[in-house]
Design a protein around this motif. Structure first.
Motif, PDB file in Angstrom:
ATOM      1  N   SER A 182       0.826  -1.211   0.000  1.00  0.00           N
ATOM      2  CA  SER A 182       0.000   0.000   0.000  1.00  0.00           C
ATOM      3  C   SER A 182       0.862   1.263   0.000  1.00  0.00           C
ATOM      4  CB  SER A 182      -0.931   0.004   1.214  1.00  0.00           C
ATOM      5  OG  SER A 182      -0.180  -0.116   2.415  1.00  0.00           O
ATOM      6  N   HIS A 183       2.106   1.135   0.490  1.00  0.00           N
ATOM      7  CA  HIS A 183       2.986   2.302   0.542  1.00  0.00           C
ATOM      8  C   HIS A 183       3.685   2.551  -0.785  1.00  0.00           C
ATOM      9  CE1 HIS A 183       5.475  -1.228   1.287  1.00  0.00           C
ATOM     10  NE2 HIS A 183       6.507  -0.521   0.869  1.00  0.00           N
ATOM     11  N   VAL A 184       3.535   1.629  -1.727  1.00  0.00           N
ATOM     12  CA  VAL A 184       4.208   1.769  -3.020  1.00  0.00           C
ATOM     13  C   VAL A 184       3.351   2.631  -3.931  1.00  0.00           C
ATOM     14  CG1 VAL A 184       5.135   0.544  -5.019  1.00  0.00           C
ATOM     15  CG2 VAL A 184       5.255  -0.481  -2.739  1.00  0.00           C
ATOM     16  N   GLU A 185       3.970   3.603  -4.554  1.00  0.00           N
ATOM     17  CA  GLU A 185       3.258   4.463  -5.507  1.00  0.00           C
ATOM     18  C   GLU A 185       3.142   3.736  -6.840  1.00  0.00           C
ATOM     19  OE1 GLU A 185       3.545   8.920  -7.532  1.00  0.00           O
ATOM     20  OE2 GLU A 185       5.038   8.249  -6.074  1.00  0.00           O
ATOM     21  N   VAL A 186       1.924   3.383  -7.209  1.00  0.00           N
ATOM     22  CA  VAL A 186       1.676   2.639  -8.446  1.00  0.00           C
ATOM     23  C   VAL A 186       1.431   3.636  -9.568  1.00  0.00           C
ATOM     24  CG1 VAL A 186       0.224   0.930  -9.576  1.00  0.00           C
ATOM     25  CG2 VAL A 186       0.675   0.746  -7.130  1.00  0.00           C
ATOM     26  N   ARG A 187       2.338   3.649 -10.534  1.00  0.00           N
ATOM     27  CA  ARG A 187       2.199   4.537 -11.687  1.00  0.00           C
ATOM     28  C   ARG A 187       2.350   3.725 -12.954  1.00  0.00           C
ATOM     29  NH1 ARG A 187       6.699   8.925 -10.848  1.00  0.00           N
ATOM     30  NH2 ARG A 187       7.819   7.030 -10.282  1.00  0.00           N
ATOM     31  N   TYR A 188       1.394   3.848 -13.844  1.00  0.00           N
ATOM     32  CA  TYR A 188       1.519   3.176 -15.138  1.00  0.00           C
ATOM     33  C   TYR A 188       0.890   4.057 -16.212  1.00  0.00           C
ATOM     34  CZ  TYR A 188      -2.810   1.425 -12.969  1.00  0.00           C
ATOM     35  OH  TYR A 188      -3.976   1.309 -12.275  1.00  0.00           O
ATOM     36  N   SER A 190       9.205  -4.396  -2.655  1.00  0.00           N
ATOM     37  CA  SER A 190       9.238  -3.231  -3.551  1.00  0.00           C
ATOM     38  C   SER A 190      10.476  -2.381  -3.302  1.00  0.00           C
ATOM     39  CB  SER A 190       7.966  -2.390  -3.347  1.00  0.00           C
ATOM     40  OG  SER A 190       7.844  -2.026  -1.981  1.00  0.00           O
ATOM     41  N   ASN A 191      10.751  -1.514  -4.246  1.00  0.00           N
ATOM     42  CA  ASN A 191      11.902  -0.602  -4.186  1.00  0.00           C
ATOM     43  C   ASN A 191      13.222  -1.355  -4.022  1.00  0.00           C
ATOM     44  OD1 ASN A 191      10.207   1.707  -4.325  1.00  0.00           O
ATOM     45  ND2 ASN A 191       9.788   1.510  -2.130  1.00  0.00           N
ATOM     46  N   THR A 192      13.299  -2.545  -4.630  1.00  0.00           N
ATOM     47  CA  THR A 192      14.530  -3.345  -4.593  1.00  0.00           C
ATOM     48  C   THR A 192      14.884  -3.797  -6.010  1.00  0.00           C
ATOM     49  OG1 THR A 192      13.179  -5.300  -4.124  1.00  0.00           O
ATOM     50  CG2 THR A 192      14.170  -4.172  -2.240  1.00  0.00           C
ATOM     51  N   PRO A 193      15.152  -2.861  -6.919  1.00  0.00           N
ATOM     52  CA  PRO A 193      15.358  -3.242  -8.327  1.00  0.00           C
ATOM     53  C   PRO A 193      16.625  -4.056  -8.563  1.00  0.00           C
ATOM     54  CG  PRO A 193      15.864  -0.916  -7.988  1.00  0.00           C
ATOM     55  CD  PRO A 193      15.254  -1.398  -6.715  1.00  0.00           C
ATOM     56  N   ASN A 194      17.610  -3.927  -7.707  1.00  0.00           N
ATOM     57  CA  ASN A 194      18.882  -4.614  -7.947  1.00  0.00           C
ATOM     58  C   ASN A 194      19.178  -5.710  -6.920  1.00  0.00           C
ATOM     59  OD1 ASN A 194      19.542  -2.794 -10.126  1.00  0.00           O
ATOM     60  ND2 ASN A 194      20.034  -1.244  -8.569  1.00  0.00           N
ATOM     61  N   MET A 248       6.323 -19.709  -8.783  1.00  0.00           N
ATOM     62  CA  MET A 248       6.747 -19.686 -10.184  1.00  0.00           C
ATOM     63  C   MET A 248       6.367 -18.371 -10.859  1.00  0.00           C
ATOM     64  SD  MET A 248       5.941 -23.528 -11.582  1.00  0.00           S
ATOM     65  CE  MET A 248       4.325 -23.679 -10.845  1.00  0.00           C
ATOM     66  N   GLY A 249       5.111 -17.946 -10.651  1.00  0.00           N
ATOM     67  CA  GLY A 249       4.642 -16.735 -11.322  1.00  0.00           C
ATOM     68  C   GLY A 249       5.386 -15.493 -10.883  1.00  0.00           C
ATOM     69  N   SER A 250       5.677 -15.405  -9.592  1.00  0.00           N
ATOM     70  CA  SER A 250       6.401 -14.223  -9.120  1.00  0.00           C
ATOM     71  C   SER A 250       7.803 -14.166  -9.701  1.00  0.00           C
ATOM     72  CB  SER A 250       6.459 -14.241  -7.592  1.00  0.00           C
ATOM     73  OG  SER A 250       7.157 -15.389  -7.126  1.00  0.00           O
ATOM     74  N   ALA A 251       8.409 -15.319  -9.946  1.00  0.00           N
ATOM     75  CA  ALA A 251       9.770 -15.349 -10.494  1.00  0.00           C
ATOM     76  C   ALA A 251       9.801 -14.794 -11.919  1.00  0.00           C
ATOM     77  CB  ALA A 251      10.311 -16.779 -10.472  1.00  0.00           C
ATOM     78  N   TYR A 252       8.907 -15.301 -12.784  1.00  0.00           N
ATOM     79  CA  TYR A 252       8.986 -14.800 -14.168  1.00  0.00           C
ATOM     80  C   TYR A 252       8.441 -13.376 -14.266  1.00  0.00           C
ATOM     81  CZ  TYR A 252       4.078 -15.258 -15.708  1.00  0.00           C
ATOM     82  OH  TYR A 252       2.731 -15.113 -15.887  1.00  0.00           O
ATOM     83  N   GLY A 253       7.538 -12.989 -13.340  1.00  0.00           N
ATOM     84  CA  GLY A 253       7.088 -11.608 -13.331  1.00  0.00           C
ATOM     85  C   GLY A 253       8.214 -10.658 -12.970  1.00  0.00           C
ATOM     86  N   ARG A 254       9.024 -11.060 -11.981  1.00  0.00           N
ATOM     87  CA  ARG A 254      10.149 -10.206 -11.586  1.00  0.00           C
ATOM     88  C   ARG A 254      11.218 -10.165 -12.676  1.00  0.00           C
ATOM     89  NH1 ARG A 254      11.148  -7.778  -6.281  1.00  0.00           N
ATOM     90  NH2 ARG A 254      13.160  -6.778  -6.486  1.00  0.00           N
ATOM     91  N   MET A 255      11.413 -11.293 -13.368  1.00  0.00           N
ATOM     92  CA  MET A 255      12.386 -11.289 -14.476  1.00  0.00           C
ATOM     93  C   MET A 255      11.955 -10.333 -15.573  1.00  0.00           C
ATOM     94  SD  MET A 255      13.784 -15.190 -14.945  1.00  0.00           S
ATOM     95  CE  MET A 255      12.182 -15.953 -15.083  1.00  0.00           C
ATOM     96  N   LEU A 256      10.673 -10.360 -15.912  1.00  0.00           N
ATOM     97  CA  LEU A 256      10.190  -9.435 -16.935  1.00  0.00           C
ATOM     98  C   LEU A 256      10.311  -7.993 -16.447  1.00  0.00           C
ATOM     99  CD1 LEU A 256       8.889  -9.191 -19.715  1.00  0.00           C
ATOM    100  CD2 LEU A 256       6.651  -9.330 -18.604  1.00  0.00           C
ATOM    101  N   GLY A 257      10.068  -7.784 -15.137  1.00  0.00           N
ATOM    102  CA  GLY A 257      10.233  -6.445 -14.591  1.00  0.00           C
ATOM    103  C   GLY A 257      11.668  -5.967 -14.663  1.00  0.00           C
ATOM    104  N   ASP A 298       6.945  -0.825 -10.453  1.00  0.00           N
ATOM    105  CA  ASP A 298       7.963  -1.416  -9.599  1.00  0.00           C
ATOM    106  C   ASP A 298       8.109  -2.910  -9.893  1.00  0.00           C
ATOM    107  OD1 ASP A 298       9.522  -0.770  -6.875  1.00  0.00           O
ATOM    108  OD2 ASP A 298       8.673  -2.788  -6.760  1.00  0.00           O
ATOM    109  N   GLN A 299       9.329  -3.429  -9.721  1.00  0.00           N
ATOM    110  CA  GLN A 299       9.572  -4.847 -10.001  1.00  0.00           C
ATOM    111  C   GLN A 299       8.792  -5.763  -9.068  1.00  0.00           C
ATOM    112  OE1 GLN A 299      13.691  -5.886 -10.223  1.00  0.00           O
ATOM    113  NE2 GLN A 299      14.194  -4.296 -11.712  1.00  0.00           N
ATOM    114  N   GLY A 300       8.587  -5.322  -7.830  1.00  0.00           N
ATOM    115  CA  GLY A 300       7.776  -6.115  -6.921  1.00  0.00           C
ATOM    116  C   GLY A 300       6.345  -6.261  -7.415  1.00  0.00           C
ATOM    117  N   LEU A 301       5.827  -5.206  -8.046  1.00  0.00           N
ATOM    118  CA  LEU A 301       4.475  -5.281  -8.590  1.00  0.00           C
ATOM    119  C   LEU A 301       4.442  -6.173  -9.841  1.00  0.00           C
ATOM    120  CD1 LEU A 301       3.284  -1.585  -8.159  1.00  0.00           C
ATOM    121  CD2 LEU A 301       3.050  -3.528  -6.615  1.00  0.00           C
ATOM    122  N   TYR A 302       5.535  -6.185 -10.600  1.00  0.00           N
ATOM    123  CA  TYR A 302       5.630  -7.135 -11.715  1.00  0.00           C
ATOM    124  C   TYR A 302       5.542  -8.568 -11.185  1.00  0.00           C
ATOM    125  CZ  TYR A 302       6.771  -4.224 -15.773  1.00  0.00           C
ATOM    126  OH  TYR A 302       6.714  -3.354 -16.832  1.00  0.00           O
ATOM    127  N   ALA A 303       6.176  -8.819 -10.046  1.00  0.00           N
ATOM    128  CA  ALA A 303       6.116 -10.160  -9.459  1.00  0.00           C
ATOM    129  C   ALA A 303       4.688 -10.507  -9.034  1.00  0.00           C
ATOM    130  CB  ALA A 303       7.064 -10.245  -8.256  1.00  0.00           C
TER     131      ALA A 303
END
Length: 773
Positions: A319-325, A444-448, A485-494, A504-509
């Motif tokens: 909820s603290h993550v700013e979702v922008r798309y 979230s906020n952990t891109p690397n 499984m889904g969170s892994a390939y979502g984060r890879m695509l992110g 955010d990559q966490g939201l991609y997951a």
């Protein structure tokens, strides 16, 4: 007339190759040619054993006793019934919440102390000792879970959701909701999840909630039922079905802390029949579950629950993550949905093959089941402990407040084999509980934080583990493996799309996990709400809906959902909501002609004829006909086999052929007695003199059975049969002529299954695709 509730173990290649018939058929051209009669094999795989299956009596049996009981009920009794239903709904939610808390506390503490011990040896560079402790603990926990399932409750294996779907569809699944099954499910889930196996407690919690509901409704286990007067109202299949629906919704709510998602899961995924009053009670049950979980979370946050902290009760708060798309983000979001549909259908296909292989292994005996589970546990432990050695150590980011590195039971930066100031990202994902692993990927906020190579290893391993773990003799759920499984390939695509998107990559997951679940389980509405309640962020709603719709559409174009595949594998005769198109080319009259002649009884019948009908058939109901001394011309109704057995056991016989008075019936029978199943005809001994006596069947006959005219299409009859929750459907002639029987056939669940119809009329299906929708 076929036996009601007949099943088949396999839905393919039955009775050899299918024959073809070039004839075209229309509604005006009767099918004069057929190749076989309808199938009647009353067996299916329930749990891990082949069982005899029957359908459930969801229809209200409106006989004279029921009508008198209904008319004589006072306002106090009506209020007592309503109050009892709400009380049971409250107890279902309360007990499900308490047991879910117990499971989470046990898993978090057992797994937590195991990981702390392993971390202690790793910190001392005693990696071999750490491996032995890790593997030994996992093997011991797996052994406990497997032995309990194999020895005491085979039906506790797996998630139990397919069997619950079958039950709510009208199929009696033996031993699925007993006290032993529930206890083994609880203890086995704790052992299997704490052992680090790639399975979750979400599916088992749905089964546990259903067991609680069933046991409450019937007053306890079969051998020790409580005979309280107010419980007599629930001594029928109809009210038990409603309670089990509340239990399944409470189980989902307990697994994800998602009350609305639990209600929608019951509505969308498991329940066949629904009404507004049931919606209210189900929502009330899930609300009670949430209150219980919230109370225990407040207690545990003060440190009174051992190692139980933020883990256990899944909550991925973003909820603290700013979702922008923006408009450009539609491309990666669409890709996530497409990948989820493709991977989900591929996972279903491969899991189908694995389950067929495991069935061959499990048939060899109990020791093979135990060895299979231990082999999977050993492989899982070796991979989880050994693969982190392949990852490169990454330096800690000093700007992050979280401790780095650490060897504790949780945390995003596990040191493992790295020097001070560095962490092992793969060990962060592997050497933790499954809930914490998902929470780490969703962070979230952990891109690397996680490298691409580590994500590929993580994704590949959990794809393999997800396939080989489901199907072993332990309680297991499908939700968490698919989320991993889904969170892994979502984060890879992110990670790939990082420079080109604001998401955010966490939201991609999160989106990746949702898409794979929709691609495999084919849920949309309930899944969307569950993820919204998990993430606590309404801004995710538009893209989550978009991803789920794409993933389900893509998945549906390849194969069935995973639960439908399991239903077909087990041979459970689940009736789908949509009939086959070719069913409109066949009438119920033609379908009835493919069966042996219907067995009927007279309103006042000789005992010898009743005994003959029960002894020489396995039918669960018989039409009761009335008329003059000649041919019967009136359909009085339908009498159940259980009621005929009850009559013979009580020896309610007449010396002369006459109708009984109303007081005579109430003196011998009660509505509560008639609601109980009594079909054991073997121990009924009738003397030769009693054989010549008579029984008046009128008071016990359901005078309002559902009927269809012989010219109705099978497709229309199937919709009626499934929507109302029937067990028997009588076929009546379109024209009542002199000397013609008022009933020409009777249809049961097995008769309306597409596969069985094609055995008798193989030329109906012009497209031999092998996929019955």
């Amino acid at each position: 007339m076929d036996e009601d509730g007949n099943l088949q173990i396999s839905n393919s290649n039955y009775n050899g190759e299918e024959e073809t018939d070039p004839e075209n058929n229309t509604m005006n051209q009767p099918l004069l040619k057929r190749h076989r009669t309808l199938s009647s094999t009353p067996l299916a795989l329930v749990g891990t054993k082949v069982s005899h299956i029957e359908s459930l009596d969801y229809e209200i049996n409106e006989n004279d006793l029921f009508k008198h009981d209904w008319r004589s009920r006072s306002k106090t009794q009506v209020l007592q019934y309503i109050f009892a239903k709400w009380t049971l709904a409250f107890l279902v939610g309360l007990l499900t919440g308490l047991i879910a808390t117990l499971i989470n506390l046990a898993v978090e503490n057992i797994a937590g102390y195991k990981l702390l011990a392993v971390g202690h040896y790793i910190a001392q560079d005693r990696f071999v000792t750490g491996l032995l402790v890790f593997t030994g603990a996992n093997l011991g926990l797996t052994l406990v879970a497997t032995v309990l399932v194999v020895v005491f409750a085979p039906t506790a294996a797996g998630p139990g959701i397919p069997e619950i779907k079958a039950y709510l569809n009208g199929i009696d699944t033996p031993n699925m909701f007993g006290a032993t099954t529930m206890i083994v499910k609880i203890v086995g889930s704790i052992g299997a999840v704490a052992a680090g196996l790639d399975l979750g407690k979400e599916g088992p919690l749905v089964h546990i909630g259903s067991c609680i509901a069933s046991l409450l409704g019937q007053g306890g286990p079969d051998n020790h039922r409580i005979k309280w007067r107010w419980l007599r109202y629930f001594n029928n299949d109809r009210d038990r079905r409603d309670l089990i629906t509340c239990g399944s919704a409470s189980g989902v709510c307990a697994a994800f802390r998602s009350p609305v998602g639990g209600v929608l899961f019951a509505l969308e995924e498991v329940a066949t029949w629904w009404r507004s009053a049931l919606l209210w009670r189900t929502f009330f049950s899930t609300a009670v579950v949430v209150v219980v979980l919230r109370a225990f979370i407040e207690i545990c946050n003060s440190g009174k629950c051992g190692l139980f902290g933020k883990g256990g009760l899944i909550m991925f708060d973003v909820s603290h993550v700013e979702v922008r798309y923006h408009a450009v983000d539609i491309i990666p979001v669409t890709l996530i949905g497409v990948f989820g549909g493709i991977l989900g259908s591929l996972y279903n296909h491969l899991l189908h093959k694995v389950l067929r292989l495991y069935n061959l292994i499990n048939q060899k005996g109990k020791i093979h089941k135990v060895l299979l589970s231990l082999s999977v546990s050993l492989f899982t432990s070796l991979c989880l402990y050994g693969l982190p050695f392949l990852a490169e150590c990454k330096p800690c980011n000093p700007s992050i407040d979280e401790a780095c590195p650490t060897n504790g039971r949780s945390g995003n930066f596990k040191q493992f084999n790295c020097p001070n100031g560095y962490y092992n990202d793969l060990a962060t994902l592997f050497l933790t509980t499954n809930d914490d692993a998902v929470r780490n990927v969703f962070s979230s906020n952990t891109p690397n934080e996680f490298g691409m190579v580590s994500l590929w290893i993580y994704f590949g391993l959990y794809c393999i583990l997800g396939l080989i773990t489901f199907g072993i003799a332990t309680p297991s759920g499908l939700f968490l493996p698919i989320i991993l499984m889904g969170s892994a390939y979502g984060r890879m695509l992110g990670t790939v799309m990082g420079p080109y998107t604001k998401i955010d990559q966490g939201l991609y997951a999160v989106l990746g996990a949702a898409s794979l679940m929709a691609g495999s389980m084919r849920m949309t509405v309930s899944l969307c709400v569950i993820f919204l309640e998990l993430t606590n962020n309404l801004l995710l709603l538009p893209i989550t809906m978009f991803v789920l719709l794409i993933a389900k559409t893509v998945g549906d174009s390849f194969n069935l959902s995973i639960y439908e595949i399991i239903l077909h594998l087990k041979g459970l005769p689940f009736l789908e909501a949509n009939p086959e198109p070719w069913m409109r080319n066949l009438t119920v009259g033609e379908l009835g002609d493919a069966k042996p002649p219907v067995v009927t009884l007279r309103g006042v019948e000789k005992v010898a004829n009743i005994v003959d009908a029960l002894r020489n058939t396995t039918h669960n109901a018989f039409p009761v006909l009335d008329g003059g001394d000649g041919d019967a011309t009136e359909l009085h109704g339908l009498i159940l086999r259980a009621h005929l057995v009850k009559v013979l056991k009580k020896r309610w016989f007449l010396n002369e052929k006459r109708r009984t008075e109303e007081w005579e019936v109430r003196e011998k029978f009660t509505p509560v007695e008639l609601a109980e199943r009594e079909d054991n005809f073997d121990d009924v001994a009738i003397t030769s003199s009693e054989m010549q006596m008579y029984v008046d069947l009128h008071p016990l006959t359901n005078t309002t059975p559902y009927t269809v005219v012989q010219s109705m299409s099978v497709a229309k009859a199937l919709v009626l049969f499934r929507s109302v929750g029937l067990r028997h459907l009588l076929i009546v002639p379109k024209i009542q002529a002199s000397g013609m029987s008022p009933v020409i056939g009777i249809l049961t669940r097995q008769d309306l299954r597409a596969h069985n119809i094609l055995q008798a009329f193989p030329h109906l299906d012009k497209h031999k695709s092998g996929k019955l929708r």
